[in-house]
Design a protein around this motif. Structure first.
Motif, PDB file in Angstrom:
ATOM      1  N   ASP A 252      25.604  18.335  70.222  1.00 26.45           N
ATOM      2  CA  ASP A 252      26.780  19.211  70.211  1.00 26.45           C
ATOM      3  C   ASP A 252      28.082  18.422  70.304  1.00 26.45           C
ATOM      4  OD1 ASP A 252      25.150  21.427  69.977  1.00 26.45           O
ATOM      5  OD2 ASP A 252      25.071  21.813  72.137  1.00 26.45           O
ATOM      6  N   ARG A 253      28.028  17.255  70.921  1.00 24.30           N
ATOM      7  CA  ARG A 253      29.228  16.421  71.024  1.00 24.30           C
ATOM      8  C   ARG A 253      29.514  15.665  69.728  1.00 24.30           C
ATOM      9  NH1 ARG A 253      27.414  15.154  76.297  1.00 24.30           N
ATOM     10  NH2 ARG A 253      26.373  13.293  75.472  1.00 24.30           N
ATOM     11  N   ASN A 254      28.461  15.322  68.994  1.00 25.43           N
ATOM     12  CA  ASN A 254      28.625  14.396  67.873  1.00 25.43           C
ATOM     13  C   ASN A 254      28.546  15.024  66.484  1.00 25.43           C
ATOM     14  OD1 ASN A 254      28.761  11.589  69.156  1.00 25.43           O
ATOM     15  ND2 ASN A 254      26.986  12.481  70.192  1.00 25.43           N
ATOM     16  N   PHE A 255      28.164  16.292  66.400  1.00 29.59           N
ATOM     17  CA  PHE A 255      28.064  16.950  65.099  1.00 29.59           C
ATOM     18  C   PHE A 255      28.852  18.259  65.125  1.00 29.59           C
ATOM     19  CE2 PHE A 255      24.370  14.197  65.131  1.00 29.59           C
ATOM     20  CZ  PHE A 255      24.291  13.740  63.814  1.00 29.59           C
ATOM     21  N   PRO A 256      29.406  18.647  63.979  1.00 23.53           N
ATOM     22  CA  PRO A 256      30.150  19.911  63.937  1.00 23.53           C
ATOM     23  C   PRO A 256      29.268  21.133  64.178  1.00 23.53           C
ATOM     24  CG  PRO A 256      29.932  18.961  61.735  1.00 23.53           C
ATOM     25  CD  PRO A 256      29.474  17.924  62.705  1.00 23.53           C
ATOM     26  N   SER A 257      27.977  21.020  63.863  1.00 25.51           N
ATOM     27  CA  SER A 257      27.045  22.124  64.098  1.00 25.51           C
ATOM     28  C   SER A 257      25.629  21.560  64.169  1.00 25.51           C
ATOM     29  CB  SER A 257      27.123  23.160  62.976  1.00 25.51           C
ATOM     30  OG  SER A 257      26.603  22.624  61.767  1.00 25.51           O
ATOM     31  N   ARG A 258      24.736  22.337  64.743  1.00 26.05           N
ATOM     32  CA  ARG A 258      23.341  21.895  64.811  1.00 26.05           C
ATOM     33  C   ARG A 258      22.698  21.898  63.429  1.00 26.05           C
ATOM     34  NH1 ARG A 258      21.018  24.395  70.583  1.00 26.05           N
ATOM     35  NH2 ARG A 258      22.555  23.295  71.890  1.00 26.05           N
ATOM     36  N   ALA A 259      23.163  22.790  62.560  1.00 26.12           N
ATOM     37  CA  ALA A 259      22.638  22.809  61.193  1.00 26.12           C
ATOM     38  C   ALA A 259      22.974  21.503  60.470  1.00 26.12           C
ATOM     39  CB  ALA A 259      23.201  24.000  60.427  1.00 26.12           C
ATOM     40  N   GLU A 260      24.197  21.005  60.685  1.00 32.94           N
ATOM     41  CA  GLU A 260      24.587  19.729  60.077  1.00 32.94           C
ATOM     42  C   GLU A 260      23.753  18.588  60.649  1.00 32.94           C
ATOM     43  OE1 GLU A 260      26.784  18.822  57.647  1.00 32.94           O
ATOM     44  OE2 GLU A 260      26.895  20.968  57.204  1.00 32.94           O
ATOM     45  N   ALA A 261      23.528  18.637  61.945  1.00 31.66           N
ATOM     46  CA  ALA A 261      22.707  17.604  62.580  1.00 31.66           C
ATOM     47  C   ALA A 261      21.282  17.650  62.037  1.00 31.66           C
ATOM     48  CB  ALA A 261      22.704  17.797  64.090  1.00 31.66           C
ATOM     49  N   SER A 262      20.787  18.857  61.803  1.00 29.85           N
ATOM     50  CA  SER A 262      19.439  19.014  61.264  1.00 29.85           C
ATOM     51  C   SER A 262      19.327  18.352  59.890  1.00 29.85           C
ATOM     52  CB  SER A 262      19.086  20.500  61.162  1.00 29.85           C
ATOM     53  OG  SER A 262      17.823  20.680  60.565  1.00 29.85           O
ATOM     54  N   LYS A 263      20.334  18.552  59.049  1.00 31.00           N
ATOM     55  CA  LYS A 263      20.328  17.923  57.723  1.00 31.00           C
ATOM     56  C   LYS A 263      20.343  16.400  57.841  1.00 31.00           C
ATOM     57  CE  LYS A 263      22.691  21.745  55.384  1.00 31.00           C
ATOM     58  NZ  LYS A 263      23.946  22.173  54.695  1.00 31.00           N
ATOM     59  N   PHE A 264      21.113  15.913  58.815  1.00 34.38           N
ATOM     60  CA  PHE A 264      21.170  14.462  59.034  1.00 34.38           C
ATOM     61  C   PHE A 264      19.778  13.918  59.364  1.00 34.38           C
ATOM     62  CE2 PHE A 264      21.307  11.070  62.237  1.00 34.38           C
ATOM     63  CZ  PHE A 264      21.967  10.073  61.538  1.00 34.38           C
ATOM     64  N   PHE A 265      19.075  14.590  60.273  1.00 35.96           N
ATOM     65  CA  PHE A 265      17.765  14.090  60.698  1.00 35.96           C
ATOM     66  C   PHE A 265      16.715  14.230  59.592  1.00 35.96           C
ATOM     67  CE2 PHE A 265      19.527  14.495  65.036  1.00 35.96           C
ATOM     68  CZ  PHE A 265      19.182  13.243  65.517  1.00 35.96           C
ATOM     69  N   SER A 266      16.774  15.295  58.804  1.00 37.73           N
ATOM     70  CA  SER A 266      15.799  15.422  57.717  1.00 37.73           C
ATOM     71  C   SER A 266      16.049  14.360  56.646  1.00 37.73           C
ATOM     72  CB  SER A 266      15.825  16.826  57.112  1.00 37.73           C
ATOM     73  OG  SER A 266      17.099  17.164  56.609  1.00 37.73           O
ATOM     74  N   THR A 267      17.318  14.044  56.393  1.00 44.38           N
ATOM     75  CA  THR A 267      17.634  12.973  55.442  1.00 44.38           C
ATOM     76  C   THR A 267      17.101  11.636  55.943  1.00 44.38           C
ATOM     77  OG1 THR A 267      19.628  14.113  54.668  1.00 44.38           O
ATOM     78  CG2 THR A 267      19.495  11.738  54.263  1.00 44.38           C
ATOM     79  N   LYS A 268      17.301  11.374  57.241  1.00 44.15           N
ATOM     80  CA  LYS A 268      16.774  10.138  57.823  1.00 44.15           C
ATOM     81  C   LYS A 268      15.247  10.118  57.744  1.00 44.15           C
ATOM     82  CE  LYS A 268      18.787   7.316  59.441  1.00 44.15           C
ATOM     83  NZ  LYS A 268      19.399   6.111  58.815  1.00 44.15           N
ATOM     84  N   GLY A 269      14.632  11.278  57.904  1.00 38.90           N
ATOM     85  CA  GLY A 269      13.179  11.346  57.820  1.00 38.90           C
ATOM     86  C   GLY A 269      12.668  10.878  56.470  1.00 38.90           C
ATOM     87  N   PHE A 270      13.319  11.321  55.399  1.00 40.13           N
ATOM     88  CA  PHE A 270      12.897  10.892  54.065  1.00 40.13           C
ATOM     89  C   PHE A 270      13.161   9.399  53.855  1.00 40.13           C
ATOM     90  CE2 PHE A 270      13.215  15.496  53.071  1.00 40.13           C
ATOM     91  CZ  PHE A 270      11.928  15.660  52.573  1.00 40.13           C
ATOM     92  N   GLU A 271      14.226   8.895  54.466  1.00 45.33           N
ATOM     93  CA  GLU A 271      14.486   7.455  54.371  1.00 45.33           C
ATOM     94  C   GLU A 271      13.355   6.664  55.030  1.00 45.33           C
ATOM     95  OE1 GLU A 271      18.314   6.581  55.997  1.00 45.33           O
ATOM     96  OE2 GLU A 271      19.399   7.796  54.523  1.00 45.33           O
ATOM     97  N   TYR A 272      12.922   7.121  56.203  1.00 43.95           N
ATOM     98  CA  TYR A 272      11.829   6.428  56.890  1.00 43.95           C
ATOM     99  C   TYR A 272      10.519   6.559  56.112  1.00 43.95           C
ATOM    100  CZ  TYR A 272      14.664   5.460  61.020  1.00 43.95           C
ATOM    101  OH  TYR A 272      15.621   4.975  61.874  1.00 43.95           O
ATOM    102  N   LEU A 273      10.328   7.695  55.441  1.00 45.46           N
ATOM    103  CA  LEU A 273       9.136   7.840  54.605  1.00 45.46           C
ATOM    104  C   LEU A 273       9.141   6.813  53.477  1.00 45.46           C
ATOM    105  CD1 LEU A 273       8.297  11.619  53.971  1.00 45.46           C
ATOM    106  CD2 LEU A 273       6.875   9.872  55.040  1.00 45.46           C
TER     107      LEU A 273
END
Length: 240
Positions: A67-88
């Motif tokens: 909540d401190r570092n992202f404008p919304s949890r939905a935006e944070a969710s997109k960030f983590f899913s993108t990172k997930g594909f990078e790790y894949l």
């Protein structure tokens, strides 16, 4: 007699409610007593635990930091899913799984969280769990061509194992929808070719091969091309 019938109806009505409540309480108690640990981080959707339990696994400060570092949890969710594909792409499935889990925790409406987990578990001996997760992704976003492509492919894999016509039919339906949404999906065309091969329609299989070939040659399985050549020569003579 009438009073007896009324009483019986009341007993059924009020007797059913505690029974339902009792069953519900049992489910809640089962969820509450489910063993949770850091190992849940590496299980798809945290191993099926509740959202509250998943928050515990993520850590007490996780949501506050988000909540401190992202404008919304939905935006944070997109960030983590993108990172997930990078790790894949870097062949780090465990790290990818945890990122997709966090994406789901932050936004259960993020189809990429389910899709990513579906791709991770596609390494399993059977595609059942992959189909389950990809179906959840499709429920969130029915027009996602990549999800349709992955799900269709998973059904074809299950058809190879089960030989159930329904799996083949369902897989082809998803793949056809995928190329309708995105005609440039070369991977989907490759899988459509495989589906026609299973249906013994080799002419249409070659048509799908050439459609995909014109989009991305690297997407094709040349082992499959060899199998198709054994059934019917390439009508265009490009593969021999």
């Amino acid at each position: 007699m009438k009073n007896i019938l009324v009483l019986a109806a009341l007993l059924l009505a009020f007797g059913a409610t505690p029974a339902l409540a009792q069953r519900k309480n049992k489910k809640e108690k089962a969820a509450a007593t489910t063993s949770i640990s850091k190992a849940n981080r590496l299980l798809p959707l945290f191993g099926g635990i509740t959202t509250a339990q998943a928050e515990q696994v993520a850590g007490p400060n996780f949501l506050a930091d988000i909540d401190r570092n992202f404008p919304s949890r939905a935006e944070a969710s997109k960030f983590f899913s993108t990172k997930g594909f990078e790790y894949l792409s870097e062949n780090q499935p465990d790290t990818a799984t945890y990122r997709f889990n966090l994406a789901w925790l932050l936004d259960p409406r993020n189809a990429d969280a389910y899709r990513g987990l579906g791709v991770v578990v596609s390494r399993n001996p059977t595609p059942d769990e992959s189909i389950r997760l990809l179906s959840q992704a499709l429920a969130v976003n029915p027009a996602d061509g990549l999800v349709l492509s992955d799900l269709g492919t998973s059904y074809l894999i299950r058809y190879e194992q089960s030989k159930k016509k329904k799996d083949l039919t369902t897989g082809m339906e998803h793949l056809q929808k995928a190329v309708t949404i995105d005609p440039n999906n070369a991977v989907a065309w490759q899988q459509i070719a495989r589906g026609y091969y299973f249906q013994e329609d080799y002419t249409k299989a070659w048509e799908a091969v050439h459609k995909g070939q014109g989009l991305n040659m690297a997407s094709f399985d040349f082992g499959f091309i060899g199998e198709l050549l054994a059934k019917q020569p390439d009508p265009q003579g490009k593969f021999k």
